[in-house]
Design an enzyme around this catalytic site. Sequence first.
Site, mmCIF file in Angstrom:
data_model
loop_
_atom_site.group_PDB
_atom_site.id
_atom_site.type_symbol
_atom_site.label_atom_id
_atom_site.label_comp_id
_atom_site.label_asym_id
_atom_site.label_seq_id
_atom_site.Cartn_x
_atom_site.Cartn_y
_atom_site.Cartn_z
ATOM 1 N N HIS A 49 8.876 14.808 -19.075
ATOM 2 C CA HIS A 49 7.662 15.376 -18.504
ATOM 3 C C HIS A 49 6.569 15.446 -19.572
ATOM 4 O O HIS A 49 6.852 15.385 -20.771
ATOM 5 C CB HIS A 49 7.884 16.828 -18.055
ATOM 6 C CG HIS A 49 9.065 17.062 -17.192
ATOM 7 N ND1 HIS A 49 8.957 17.351 -15.849
ATOM 8 C CD2 HIS A 49 10.397 17.122 -17.476
ATOM 9 C CE1 HIS A 49 10.159 17.562 -15.335
ATOM 10 N NE2 HIS A 49 11.047 17.420 -16.306
ATOM 11 N N TYR A 50 5.328 15.648 -19.142
ATOM 12 C CA TYR A 50 4.323 16.190 -20.046
ATOM 13 C C TYR A 50 3.901 17.556 -19.524
ATOM 14 O O TYR A 50 4.052 17.877 -18.343
ATOM 15 C CB TYR A 50 3.129 15.262 -20.251
ATOM 16 C CG TYR A 50 2.289 14.882 -19.055
ATOM 17 C CD1 TYR A 50 1.859 15.807 -18.110
ATOM 18 C CD2 TYR A 50 1.884 13.558 -18.892
ATOM 19 C CE1 TYR A 50 1.067 15.443 -17.044
ATOM 20 C CE2 TYR A 50 1.088 13.182 -17.812
ATOM 21 C CZ TYR A 50 0.682 14.139 -16.897
ATOM 22 O OH TYR A 50 -0.099 13.778 -15.834
ATOM 23 N N THR A 51 3.354 18.377 -20.419
ATOM 24 C CA THR A 51 3.053 19.764 -20.078
ATOM 25 C C THR A 51 1.694 19.948 -19.431
ATOM 26 O O THR A 51 1.453 20.968 -18.785
ATOM 27 C CB THR A 51 3.096 20.638 -21.337
ATOM 28 O OG1 THR A 51 2.093 20.188 -22.256
ATOM 29 C CG2 THR A 51 4.467 20.592 -21.999
ATOM 30 N N GLU A 118 10.097 18.498 -22.034
ATOM 31 C CA GLU A 118 8.649 18.601 -21.865
ATOM 32 C C GLU A 118 7.961 18.191 -23.165
ATOM 33 O O GLU A 118 8.349 18.636 -24.250
ATOM 34 C CB GLU A 118 8.248 20.037 -21.516
ATOM 35 C CG GLU A 118 8.673 20.488 -20.131
ATOM 36 C CD GLU A 118 7.668 20.103 -19.049
ATOM 37 O OE1 GLU A 118 6.656 19.447 -19.388
ATOM 38 O OE2 GLU A 118 7.905 20.473 -17.887
ATOM 39 N N HIS A 165 9.332 12.188 -14.647
ATOM 40 C CA HIS A 165 9.188 13.144 -13.550
ATOM 41 C C HIS A 165 8.598 12.453 -12.321
ATOM 42 O O HIS A 165 8.976 12.733 -11.180
ATOM 43 C CB HIS A 165 8.292 14.303 -14.009
ATOM 44 C CG HIS A 165 8.383 15.510 -13.128
ATOM 45 N ND1 HIS A 165 7.548 16.591 -13.262
ATOM 46 C CD2 HIS A 165 9.209 15.819 -12.091
ATOM 47 C CE1 HIS A 165 7.858 17.503 -12.359
ATOM 48 N NE2 HIS A 165 8.860 17.055 -11.638
ATOM 49 N N ASP A 175 3.578 12.522 -14.305
ATOM 50 C CA ASP A 175 4.029 12.573 -15.701
ATOM 51 C C ASP A 175 5.333 11.805 -15.930
ATOM 52 O O ASP A 175 6.154 11.705 -15.034
ATOM 53 C CB ASP A 175 4.169 14.029 -16.172
ATOM 54 C CG ASP A 175 5.048 14.891 -15.289
ATOM 55 O OD1 ASP A 175 4.938 14.786 -14.063
ATOM 56 O OD2 ASP A 175 5.843 15.685 -15.836
#
Length: 275
Positions: A49-51, A118, A165, A175
């Site tokens: 994921h990215y945040t 993440e 994700h 993401d």
Amino acid sequence: MKRFILFLLALMLAGCASEKGIIDRDGYQLDTRHQAQAAYPRIKVLVVHYTAGDFDTSLATLTDRQVSAHYLVPARPPVHDGKPRIWQLVPEQQLAWHAGSSFWRGATRINDTSIGIELENRGWQNVAGAKQFAPFEQQQIRALIPLMKSIISSYNILPQNVVAHADIAPQRKDDPGPLFPWRELAEQGIGAWPDPQRVAFYLNGRPPYQPVETASLLDLLARYGYDVKPGMTAGQQKRVIMAFQMHFRPTSWSGAADAETQAIAEALLEKYGQD
């Protein structure tokens, strides 16, 4: 005489505890010599994921009560004793709430069977009506690689089960986006990637962006593992194709069904099998 008997009993118990497959615990013993065949590993999937936020905001969000992830990797990890530091927020054996409503290769509830990582990254911004994604820092990727290798090795995670994700929730998520270096990671033995010569074989001289039948492409994506349902709208179909392109053809991820996307899907199915 009583002491001698007690001594013999202690020796017998010690001998039993030292037997292969017998584990001595406080108040009981475990016999582990008869393992059931109908048992499967809980952890099968690794999700990236990215945040969509800075580190402090991301850490606060991921340690609150609404969402969680197993690991948080800063954009520029601080170095201690020559090693980048990564935050573990949930033990690997515990479930984290990072995937949400999700589907991959016939399975739902991906939170139950996955580890989530993440990455601190601001995500995308709307620039002149188009999504513009933020790049990932090289030191972040360098820190991420050994972490992913360790997780994959620990749980024998298959290459096709190292996913974005967006792969498992294409209708909701983008993401980690098209700038995440999936090909670079695949060269390090992390995740799936098609063999270029097989993509060329399936492309068979067609122009890369030549339109193909959407239904045929979606059938390939469904076989590979994506959530493709009957009755999807054109917009929903586009989101699935876009997620696949962000992962495997990041130079162009319009969501249009084209020959190169089809060839990539066919090469992946040949290499890794289908759902």
